[in-house]
Write an enzyme that holds these catalytic residues in place. Sequence first.
Site, PDB file in Angstrom:
ATOM      1  N   CYS A 179       0.804  -1.224   0.000  1.00  0.00           N
ATOM      2  CA  CYS A 179       0.000   0.000   0.000  1.00  0.00           C
ATOM      3  C   CYS A 179       0.835   1.271   0.000  1.00  0.00           C
ATOM      4  O   CYS A 179       0.292   2.357  -0.189  1.00  0.00           O
ATOM      5  CB  CYS A 179      -0.941   0.004   1.194  1.00  0.00           C
ATOM      6  SG  CYS A 179      -1.828  -1.535   1.369  1.00  0.00           S
ATOM      7  N   HIS A 313      -3.912   8.286   5.405  1.00  0.00           N
ATOM      8  CA  HIS A 313      -4.062   6.951   4.812  1.00  0.00           C
ATOM      9  C   HIS A 313      -5.480   6.448   5.107  1.00  0.00           C
ATOM     10  O   HIS A 313      -6.133   5.916   4.233  1.00  0.00           O
ATOM     11  CB  HIS A 313      -3.003   6.007   5.390  1.00  0.00           C
ATOM     12  CG  HIS A 313      -2.953   4.668   4.730  1.00  0.00           C
ATOM     13  ND1 HIS A 313      -2.909   4.522   3.366  1.00  0.00           N
ATOM     14  CD2 HIS A 313      -2.947   3.402   5.241  1.00  0.00           C
ATOM     15  CE1 HIS A 313      -2.878   3.234   3.069  1.00  0.00           C
ATOM     16  NE2 HIS A 313      -2.899   2.528   4.180  1.00  0.00           N
ATOM     17  N   HIS A 350      -9.627   1.772  -1.783  1.00  0.00           N
ATOM     18  CA  HIS A 350      -8.210   1.571  -1.496  1.00  0.00           C
ATOM     19  C   HIS A 350      -7.557   0.927  -2.716  1.00  0.00           C
ATOM     20  O   HIS A 350      -7.797  -0.235  -3.023  1.00  0.00           O
ATOM     21  CB  HIS A 350      -8.066   0.673  -0.261  1.00  0.00           C
ATOM     22  CG  HIS A 350      -6.677   0.632   0.302  1.00  0.00           C
ATOM     23  ND1 HIS A 350      -5.575   1.061  -0.407  1.00  0.00           N
ATOM     24  CD2 HIS A 350      -6.207   0.217   1.510  1.00  0.00           C
ATOM     25  CE1 HIS A 350      -4.487   0.903   0.334  1.00  0.00           C
ATOM     26  NE2 HIS A 350      -4.850   0.402   1.508  1.00  0.00           N
TER      27      HIS A 350
END
Lengths: 422, 342
Positions: A179, A313, A350
């Site tokens: 990520c 985030h 995401h």
Amino acid sequence: MSSTKAYIIDTHTISPLGLGTSELLAALQEKKQAATLIEQFDPSGLAQSHACEVAVAQQKWLDQLPTEWQDVATYDRKFALWAIALLSQQQMLKEIFANTPTNRTALFLGLGANAFPVLRIAKAVENYSAFGLNEAIAKLNYNNGHKANSIFNHADLYGAYFQQEIAEVAFCRNLMTACSSSTQAIAFGAAHIMAGQADLVLAGGTDSIINQFAYISFGKLGVLSPDQCRPFDVGRNGTIAGECAGFTLLASEAFVHKNNLKPKAALIGFGNSMDAYKITAPDPSGAGVERALRSAIEMSGIRAEQIDYINAHGTGTRSNDEAELRAIERVVGAAAPHIFVSSTKDRHGHAIAAAGIQEFHVLTTCILANLIAANLSFSNPLQTNLQLPFRENKTHPIRYALTNNFAFGGVNCSLVLENLNI
Amino acid sequence: MLATLTAIGFWESEQFSASGQLGPSASLQTNSARVQRQFEHLNAAFRQIQLDQNHPKYPKPSDLKILRSDTIAALILCQEMAELYQWGPSFTENGALFVANSNFIDDDVLDFEGISLAIGQLQNAPDQASENKLFGSGVSPLLPLRTLTNGAQSFIAQYLSFFGSSTTYGSTGIATVQALHDACNFLKIGACQKALVGGGHFANLFSFVNNCLLISDTEGYAEASATSFFMLEPYHPETKAPAALHIVEHIDSLESLSQHQVDWLFYGGAFTPAQDQELHKRCGQLDYKEAFSWFTHTGNLGAAELGMLLAVAVNWLHAGQTAIVLLKDAYDIFEIIKVQKA
């Protein structure tokens, strides 16, 4: 010659919020939330069934691909998105790279795990043995067309496409830290400019976990929400799968002067850190996140209280959000009530390895529009003295902004951006 | 770009050394009999690192589920190096870690047999829901973690209590050179004080099939699990470190080799037999003592190859002789690194 800043010439993405900056800005202003029932495969029988998918009409772009790459686009969604991101800006890209000596250019890509064309293999392999599967993957790597069949490692596909169809560059890096991949690609690209090794760097990435293989395994890992992604909300129960591809063009001071450019923003600092806690879980204390934030702010030469907005985030998972929020509080201290914090993952999902470039584009767009993107899915926000805009976007000048991405394995990366128009 | 090389360690099937000296030979361990049988007709071998589970620095049982053998080797090696060279807080707090991984497909038997079994039964699934269920049963929940590529980086950080900057590079074996290059950038702009660079290679079915197709020649070809790491610090002319690395920009032909007068050339990577011949011819003209291919000696070490080549070059530096390390990637790009006295 070294620069202390990496100037942002242009940023471009294809994402569930649209293609390019104007569509992204409109989507942010209209508070669009892209989650829908998955269309790329039938999620019947799974605990989760929603994702944020790219809805841009793709075929008109993919038809422009050379034949040898069209086949790759049919089985690798990441490649299809990457190709569209480049095709839709190819004239600009070709011009700017043609005007720059090749040895002063570079490509930094943040990528995820290989796109396994599992079902395609299932059809191609008669004997479903482990060996058969491996052989089939390897053969696909070699039989996917004319030019593309020289791709040795799947991760090299995306850079190879750029080099064959857009411009040659001195080299291409593939950073693979889940990520935080494309956030790190931007940071490392900036470091390359700051060290005086290049004048023009294309940094970005591509990823999608909306396929049976990745979606099901992420589901089994327990990080996907069965209903809605609610970053920083007490009732958060997981993130939502997304996909994105895109890039930012970073340039040295010398490049900006030589080409008489007037960049509107610059990357002035980055910070990387490791949790060194457990590979399977982030450090609940947020100490690693705090180190990344502090080191990014220190490098940028500003004080924490000068930051106006943080695009967090904020995955909407139980483990990330609380730790991230507390780390931000510790770093900004008494300035907390003056600093806006939001996560836009409830809007675009995401995008895993492409989350960095997705949110970098969101941030540069917000900076130029004086827009603070609200937390749209709030019902019961976590307690904090930071400003978490509740469902309504705000208009506020952003001089300095920060974006965070954290990955499996405790890899943290923060970037500090400066608005050069203020 | 210049950097000071202050420590080096490597581990492949026959050798383990934290100090960069070639260690004693150990027996070569091949993979399972099942794997051997599948490749008998290709006349090739797997060489695996032989791990001692009683090693004091062997990972904790709870971590073993998601650790690959080359990652375990990297972990033990880095712990040994940290102790031997006494890195301490100057590395764990102000250092950076750059890890290259030339392949990311994990243990194919563990991960892919489940999936392939599921795929084998897909045709019998009456509807989409049963197909998803079947497919789900074959996909390990650990798969995202095992294949998300930054495993070695994270485990090294965890075991060394390393808090600094770190990333993972994925490409062919040349990824280590990319890691080395970025390490130099970070040292130059002061983003770190020490940079640990290295990588691992895991010999498995996937890497083997891929690489055999690449060089179109399976005669005597081997895949070897290996790992190697080295520590860099900013270059200072008065430093007392054993060696300095001069990283020459990458090139697309061997012409520029003639600019470097050295004694040895150590090379690795995907050289075809014809390219190998050309290289030896050029080296003859340049008066090198020898051009030595580590690849031919051990098989493909992937991202661990650069560290091995540097270790050999440093050994010769101790004997007063200089060397060039040359790596070639799968796309005909050469990387030249000159190893000289600091």
